[in-house]
Structure formats: structure tokens, C-alpha cells
Design an enzyme around this catalytic site. Structure first.
Site, PDB file in Angstrom:
ATOM      1  N   GLY A  10      42.944   2.714   8.182  1.00 55.43           N
ATOM      2  CA  GLY A  10      44.279   2.585   7.614  1.00 55.43           C
ATOM      3  C   GLY A  10      45.315   2.577   8.709  1.00 55.43           C
ATOM      4  O   GLY A  10      44.996   2.611   9.903  1.00 55.43           O
ATOM      5  N   GLY A  32      49.715   3.736   9.611  1.00 53.03           N
ATOM      6  CA  GLY A  32      50.949   4.401   9.235  1.00 53.03           C
ATOM      7  C   GLY A  32      52.113   3.805   9.993  1.00 53.03           C
ATOM      8  O   GLY A  32      52.018   2.714  10.560  1.00 53.03           O
ATOM      9  N   GLY A  33      53.219   4.552  10.027  1.00 49.17           N
ATOM     10  CA  GLY A  33      54.409   4.031  10.663  1.00 49.17           C
ATOM     11  C   GLY A  33      54.269   3.883  12.158  1.00 49.17           C
ATOM     12  O   GLY A  33      54.870   2.986  12.761  1.00 49.17           O
ATOM     13  N   MET A  34      53.473   4.763  12.786  1.00 45.06           N
ATOM     14  CA  MET A  34      53.369   4.753  14.241  1.00 45.06           C
ATOM     15  C   MET A  34      52.062   4.191  14.754  1.00 45.06           C
ATOM     16  O   MET A  34      52.009   3.692  15.878  1.00 45.06           O
ATOM     17  CB  MET A  34      53.533   6.173  14.796  1.00 45.06           C
ATOM     18  CG  MET A  34      54.935   6.741  14.681  1.00 45.06           C
ATOM     19  SD  MET A  34      55.025   8.423  15.338  1.00 45.06           S
ATOM     20  CE  MET A  34      54.527   8.148  17.050  1.00 45.06           C
ATOM     21  N   GLY A  35      50.996   4.272  13.973  1.00 45.98           N
ATOM     22  CA  GLY A  35      49.714   3.919  14.546  1.00 45.98           C
ATOM     23  C   GLY A  35      48.714   3.330  13.584  1.00 45.98           C
ATOM     24  O   GLY A  35      48.942   3.239  12.377  1.00 45.98           O
ATOM     25  N   VAL A  71      44.582   3.585  12.433  1.00 48.47           N
ATOM     26  CA  VAL A  71      43.463   4.526  12.425  1.00 48.47           C
ATOM     27  C   VAL A  71      42.168   3.735  12.265  1.00 48.47           C
ATOM     28  O   VAL A  71      42.042   2.895  11.361  1.00 48.47           O
ATOM     29  CB  VAL A  71      43.598   5.557  11.292  1.00 48.47           C
ATOM     30  CG1 VAL A  71      42.457   6.571  11.368  1.00 48.47           C
ATOM     31  CG2 VAL A  71      44.941   6.283  11.391  1.00 48.47           C
ATOM     32  N   LYS A  85      42.903   7.608  15.960  1.00 46.34           N
ATOM     33  CA  LYS A  85      44.283   7.188  15.724  1.00 46.34           C
ATOM     34  C   LYS A  85      44.879   6.684  17.027  1.00 46.34           C
ATOM     35  O   LYS A  85      44.862   7.377  18.045  1.00 46.34           O
ATOM     36  CB  LYS A  85      45.098   8.366  15.180  1.00 46.34           C
ATOM     37  CG  LYS A  85      46.551   8.043  14.873  1.00 46.34           C
ATOM     38  CD  LYS A  85      47.239   9.272  14.279  1.00 46.34           C
ATOM     39  CE  LYS A  85      48.693   9.023  13.964  1.00 46.34           C
ATOM     40  NZ  LYS A  85      49.343  10.238  13.383  1.00 46.34           N
ATOM     41  N   ASP A  94      54.377  17.466   5.947  1.00 44.75           N
ATOM     42  CA  ASP A  94      54.163  16.159   5.325  1.00 44.75           C
ATOM     43  C   ASP A  94      52.912  16.172   4.456  1.00 44.75           C
ATOM     44  O   ASP A  94      52.139  15.217   4.450  1.00 44.75           O
ATOM     45  CB  ASP A  94      54.064  15.069   6.400  1.00 44.75           C
ATOM     46  CG  ASP A  94      54.231  13.663   5.812  1.00 44.75           C
ATOM     47  OD1 ASP A  94      54.899  13.532   4.759  1.00 44.75           O
ATOM     48  OD2 ASP A  94      53.708  12.703   6.399  1.00 44.75           O
TER      49      ASP A  94
END
Length: 421
Positions: free
Chosen positions: A24, A26-29, A31, A45, A138
Site C-alpha cells: 500500500g 500513504g502520503g509520504m511513502g 510500503v 516502508k 493516528d
């Protein structure tokens, strides 16, 4: 977790880990599913090249240091990391299983008993985090993985030390997932306390039990207003009555009115024991229920069902969440919860739906479990309590039968056939 093939631009190896597929992003990286030289599976990640700068490196290094600090059976453990690499990366243990959000959207809300087991398990895990002076900040359905050994908490990218008022975020901005964020975090208050994680866990348990979040809005600014407005009560529609007092206290607008994580564990335990079960039994039921898809229960357990092992009562579904099979993925009026960080009153984030599922499936009977070392009935609704003379023989129990052992073996074999490792 489901994986997709690597793309041509993906690296073949990061550090000492061979990359096998994408998990998957996310906003920064991004995985990846990786494998160590010794064959150990890992979630790797990697920071996206487009966002590698001094700030992202500093935040990533903070995440690595926090993962070195936290511990416990409910935390996905750090394996290795390099914050100074050209593309910073970290590797944690790989948890084979879906996240809570995907499971609920696919199979529908969890029965109340399993929600209580989930609550006690995650609250206890958060307790170990808080003992280190840390906050997760989070917690959300996507950050709880339902593995074969029980649920685990992931993604400490926004975690901070509880006593710190410092921030790596620009002024007048807020980071986190709006639909799971407590009012004080949405208002940008600092320092935050452990109550932020209690509130977030309350949103997670509400979602697990109903398929929806406490506040629903299509516009992120409206959503933030609802979260921070003390006169707007959270929507507990569809929550089982026995869970409402606990959820109400966890989702209190005032941080000091929320229970501690230890109190959450105690309340979940008391509610489970009121149904005649030990918490350890409920935890095993949760793991079995989330490990085997609904279709397998129907094919593997026909004899168990016919012999009178009643399933746990399903939770009540949110009326607004009922959709036809080909309908939209979430009901109108539900917010789109962000998977990445969101910025308050600045650029709206890219959003991923985390609303209610398109109509929960029919209730699925739970498989029996071997409880030969534990006192008490397999289902308190089926077996009379001690001291109550009903004049009827107790319902037939499978705990000592050959059929129970065969069924358990079938479940293990079916799970092993699906597992990647």
C-alpha cells in the site's frame, strides 16, 4: 494484507530486503512486502523521492526512534531501518491479514462480543505505548491489522512524546485522520495527552460495531467543525446497547472525561465476563473470526451448526449504510476518511472512503473452539447457568468431541493454504 505486483520503477531490493510486491501507500511513502536474507517476511516502508527533504527525513527518523522505543505483543516490531539512505526506509514485521477497515467493509460489522475483545486488546497495546511516554496520534481502522495471532497496531509516523509541545508541522496546521481525531487535536492544542488515543480507539470500536464513524460529512471543513463543536454529539446509531455507555465515555468532547486505557480494558473485560466468557476466549474467537472468511464458515462448519452451536448475535447495522450489492461503497453523508495526513483549513487532502460497508452480509456462525482447559459453557445462551434448575439437559457441547477437533484442523489447513508464508 493484499499485495500487488511491483511496477517497473520500483526497486528490486531495499537495504538487505528483497521486494516481492506492493502492500500500500500513504502520503509520504510506499510500503512493500519484502523478505530478509534469512527468509523473514517484512513490511518495508520507503519514503517517496518526491517528498524526500530535511523535514520528511527528520520525521522519518523520529518514527524510527519511536519504533525502537515501543514494544508489546500488539505492536508490529521494527526489524531494520536507515533514515540516512538516499531513499529513507524502515522494515517492520509483516502481519498476514487485512486491516480492520477493509475487513468491516468486506464482511460487515463485528459482533458486539468481538468488538469488546478488540477494544481490550488494542487498549492494552496502547497502554504499553503510553508507559513509554508516547502517543500514537493516528489510530484508525487502517492502522489495525487483523493477523493470525490477533490484532496489531501499525504506523507510528505521527507518534510523539506525550510531554512534548514541539511539532514538526508548520504553524496553523493539524495532522491526523479527521474522522478519528479528538477535538483537542483538531483544534491544534499542545501538549496532547493519552486521551487522544482513547478517543481514537472509541472511533475504531464504533466503526467495528456499526461500519460508520462518529461524525459524517462530505466536506472536510464541515467535518472538522462537527468534531470540534461541543454541542454536536457523536452518532452512535446502530451501536449495540451494551457498548453505548463505553463508547459515549471514550468519545467525550472533554479529554479529562474519557477513561484511561486501563479502565477501557477493565470495562471491556467486565462486559465479556457478563456473557459467561473469559476475555482470553473472546480474543481467540476474534482471531478465528477475522482469519477465516465468511464463505469458509459455511463450508467447514455444517455439522457444528447442525449440532446446536449458536453463533454470537450480530451487531445492529446502521440503517443508512444499507446499500444494494452494486451500490456505492459508502452511504451518502458519510465522510471520506484520509489515509494520509490532512491539513486543517489548507489544501484538502486526497480522500479514501472509510464509511459504512455496502450492507453487511448475513450473520455468519462462529467456529467452535477447544476450551477443554477452561470452565464455563461454550455459549452462555445455550447452557443454563449453575444453580438454575431448568428441568432440561444442557445443550450438547463440542468441546470434547472428535468433530470439534476435525473442524479446528480444517480451519487451520484452510488458513495455511491461503497464507503467503
Amino acid at each position: 494484507m493484499q499485495t500487488t505486483p511491483l511496477s517497473p520503477e520500483d526497486p528490486a531490493r531495499i537495504g538487505g530486503f528483497e521486494l516481492l510486491g506492493r502492500i500500500g501507500q500513504g502520503g509520504m511513502g510506499q510500503v512493500y512486502l519484502g523478505e530478509s536474507p534469512g527468509g523473514e517476511p517484512a513490511a518495508v516502508k520507503v519514503i517517496k523521492p518526491s517528498v524526500v527533504d530535511s523535514t520528511s527525513r527528520l520525521r522519518f527518523a523520529q518514527e524510527i526512534e519511536i519504533l525502537k522505543t515501543v514494544w508489546g505483543a500488539r505492536i508490529a516490531q521494527l526489524l531494520d531501518a536507515d533514515a540516512d539512505a538516499e531513499q529513507p526506509w524502515l522494515a517492520t514485521e509483516y502481519v498476514e491479514g487485512p486491516d480492520l477497515g477493509k475487513h468491516v467493509m468486506t464482511h460487515g460489522p463485528l459482533p458486539a462480543l468481538l468488538v469488546l475483545s478488540l477494544g481490550a486488546t488494542i487498549a492494552e497495546g496502547l497502554g504499553y505505548v503510553h508507559k513509554q511516554g508516547l502517543l500514537h496520534r493516528d489510530l484508525k481502522p487502517a492502522n489495525i491489522l487483523l493477523g493470525p495471532n490477533g490484532p496489531k497496531i501499525i504506523d507510528f509516523g505521527l507518534a510523539v512524546f506525550a510531554e512534548s509541545s514541539a511539532s514538526l508541522t508548520a504553524a496553523n496546521t493539524v495532522v491526523g485522520t479527521p474522522s478519528c481525531m479528538p477535538p483537542e487535536q483538531a483544534n491544534g492544542e499542545k501538549p496532547l495527552t493519552s486521551a487522544v488515543d482513547v478517543y481514537a480507539l472509541g472511533t475504531v470500536l464504533l466503526f467495528a460495531a456499526t461500519g460508520h464513524m462518529p461524525y459524517h460529512a462530505n466536506n472536510i471543513h464541515v467535518l472538522f467543525h462537527m468534531v470540534t463543536d461541543p454541542s454536536t454529539a457523536p452518532d452512535l446509531t446502530g451501536a449495540p446497547p451494551e457498548l453505548v455507555p463505553l463508547l459515549t465515555s471514550m468519545l467525550s468532547h472533554q479529554a479529562h472525561a474519557r477513561p484511561k486505557v486501563t479502565e477501557v480494558v477493565q470495562q471491556c473485560r467486565a462486559l465479556v465476563e457478563a456473557q459467561g466468557l473469559k476475555l482470553a476466549q473472546a480474543r481467540r474467537r476474534l482471531t478465528t473470526y477475522t482469519a477465516a472468511p465468511s464463505s469458509e464458515f459455511l463450508t467447514l462448519l455444517p455439522t457444528a451448526v447442525s449440532e446446536g452451536v449458536a453463533p454470537l448475535a450480530p451487531t445492529r447495522s446502521h440503517p443508512a449504510d444499507a446499500q444494494p450489492a452494486d451500490g456505492p461503497p459508502f452511504a451518502p453523508g458519510h465522510e471520506s476518511a484520509t489515509e494520509a495526513e490532512s491539513t486543517l483549513f489548507l489544501t484538502p487532502p486526497q480522500q479514501t472512503p472509510l464509511g459504512g460497508p455496502p450492507g453487511p452480509p448475513a450473520p455468519t456462525p462462529l467456529p467452535p473452539e477447544d476450551k477443554s482447559d477452561e470452565p464455563g459453557p461454550s455459549n452462555p445462551q445455550d447452557v443454563p447457568r449453575r444453580g438454575r434448575g431448568t428441568g432440561r439437559p444442557p445443550a450438547r457441547s463440542l468441546r470434547h468431541s472428535a468433530q470439534a477437533r476435525r473442524t479446528a484442523q480444517q480451519l487451520r489447513e484452510a488458513y495455511a493454504a491461503r497464507a503467503a508464508f
